[in-house]
Scaffold this motif. Sequence first.
Motif, PDB file in Angstrom:
ATOM      1  N   ALA A  89       0.829  -1.214   0.000  1.00  0.00           N
ATOM      2  CA  ALA A  89       0.000   0.000   0.000  1.00  0.00           C
ATOM      3  C   ALA A  89       0.862   1.262   0.000  1.00  0.00           C
ATOM      4  N   GLY A  90       2.087   1.148   0.489  1.00  0.00           N
ATOM      5  CA  GLY A  90       3.004   2.284   0.431  1.00  0.00           C
ATOM      6  C   GLY A  90       2.769   3.355   1.469  1.00  0.00           C
ATOM      7  N   SER A  99      -2.806   7.167  -2.136  1.00  0.00           N
ATOM      8  CA  SER A  99      -3.199   6.203  -3.167  1.00  0.00           C
ATOM      9  C   SER A  99      -4.400   5.380  -2.723  1.00  0.00           C
ATOM     10  N   ILE A 100      -5.189   4.972  -3.710  1.00  0.00           N
ATOM     11  CA  ILE A 100      -6.305   4.054  -3.501  1.00  0.00           C
ATOM     12  C   ILE A 100      -5.968   2.760  -4.228  1.00  0.00           C
ATOM     13  N   HIS A 101      -5.882   1.676  -3.489  1.00  0.00           N
ATOM     14  CA  HIS A 101      -5.623   0.368  -4.076  1.00  0.00           C
ATOM     15  C   HIS A 101      -6.942  -0.379  -4.231  1.00  0.00           C
ATOM     16  N   ILE A 102      -7.129  -1.003  -5.378  1.00  0.00           N
ATOM     17  CA  ILE A 102      -8.266  -1.882  -5.612  1.00  0.00           C
ATOM     18  C   ILE A 102      -7.702  -3.292  -5.672  1.00  0.00           C
ATOM     19  N   TRP A 103      -7.927  -4.056  -4.602  1.00  0.00           N
ATOM     20  CA  TRP A 103      -7.333  -5.387  -4.455  1.00  0.00           C
ATOM     21  C   TRP A 103      -8.281  -6.447  -4.992  1.00  0.00           C
ATOM     22  N   ALA A 147      -3.021  -6.226  -6.167  1.00  0.00           N
ATOM     23  CA  ALA A 147      -3.697  -4.983  -6.525  1.00  0.00           C
ATOM     24  C   ALA A 147      -4.107  -5.026  -7.988  1.00  0.00           C
ATOM     25  N   LEU A 148      -5.402  -4.903  -8.227  1.00  0.00           N
ATOM     26  CA  LEU A 148      -5.919  -4.858  -9.596  1.00  0.00           C
ATOM     27  C   LEU A 148      -5.596  -3.517 -10.234  1.00  0.00           C
ATOM     28  N   LYS A 149      -5.749  -2.456  -9.441  1.00  0.00           N
ATOM     29  CA  LYS A 149      -5.428  -1.096  -9.897  1.00  0.00           C
ATOM     30  C   LYS A 149      -4.962  -0.271  -8.709  1.00  0.00           C
ATOM     31  N   ILE A 150      -4.132   0.709  -9.001  1.00  0.00           N
ATOM     32  CA  ILE A 150      -3.712   1.701  -8.014  1.00  0.00           C
ATOM     33  C   ILE A 150      -4.003   3.062  -8.617  1.00  0.00           C
ATOM     34  N   VAL A 151      -4.806   3.852  -7.946  1.00  0.00           N
ATOM     35  CA  VAL A 151      -5.215   5.136  -8.506  1.00  0.00           C
ATOM     36  C   VAL A 151      -4.854   6.266  -7.545  1.00  0.00           C
TER      37      VAL A 151
END
Length: 326
Positions: free
Chosen positions: A15-16, A42-46, A53-57
């Motif tokens: 997640a950082g 950041s927003i992680h979509i797990w 992580a499917l996406k990191i936005v």
Amino acid sequence: MSRPAPSPIYTLRGAGGALNTLHFSCQGGDTPLLFSGSGKGSIHIWNLNTRRALKIVEGHAGSSVIWVSTLQSTDALISQGRDMQVCLWDLSEGRCEVVDSVWTGSVGFCQCSTLETSPGNFLLAFAGEQTEEIKIIELPSKSQVCTLVPDAKLGMVMCIKLLQVRSGPLLVAGYEDGSLLLWDVTQRSRLSLVKAHPEPVMCLTFDTKRLRGISGSSEKKLSSWTLDRQNNLQLQGCVTLVNPGVSQLCVRGDGKLLASAGWDHRVRLFGWKKLRPLAVLQYHTDMVQSVAFSDHQDPRQRLLAAGSRDQRISLWSIYSEGGDTG
């Protein structure tokens, strides 16, 4: 007596930053998702199938993300950052882009709350520019519903929760002086005020089926309360904790379990009916800041997630805890 504590079934890393908020979305399609917001913005979509992580936005200019949720009927993500912005994201057809935003003006850590009023229409409540102010708007129109400011000096608004009861939408808010205040959203009026804690109310949650809530603060106590037929808050009892400080509280969807995120690095499980201690989950090496139960349709698949300042998310399978929760 507490049961032997289980171990997490797996953890999510990368997640950082400190994990401030978690939100499950496990009922749409074949891919169960967990959304997380970090202190690094950041927003992680797990993807819970692949555990990656499917996406990191990024949508809050590097500012800490303090709340994420989904608007179920519109396939949309909503997020709140310390940049004083609430962002609305389009997640449909693989997209992930900000389509609208709301400026809150709030410098605090009070998380937003949403309530679906009709398919595709929501109320959004958030702390305003003034420390005691709560604003409520409609989405997606962003039309103003009301601004709620208490008559008494209660200090900064710390946490809020929109509720749907028979009489209409209500809002319960926790304040810096330890008070809980119940508002009638439609009438824009104060319904009830109780002093639940000697310290600021850090978190609260509410079970609309049982008309019962619980709140936590920096002290060694959880305060339980109910909503009577006249929409008055009634203090019911308390749970004494081993160590002080609770970041978040969450009741499982079936109304059997309560989870608390502790400043002492632990997650505690209680039977929601009698608030009987069931287990202490020990894994994290820093303050646990968020807990969330998954919304899987199959109870055997339901998970508990905990997010910590140690930058890790732990996932726990506690379905077996549901049989005798007391």
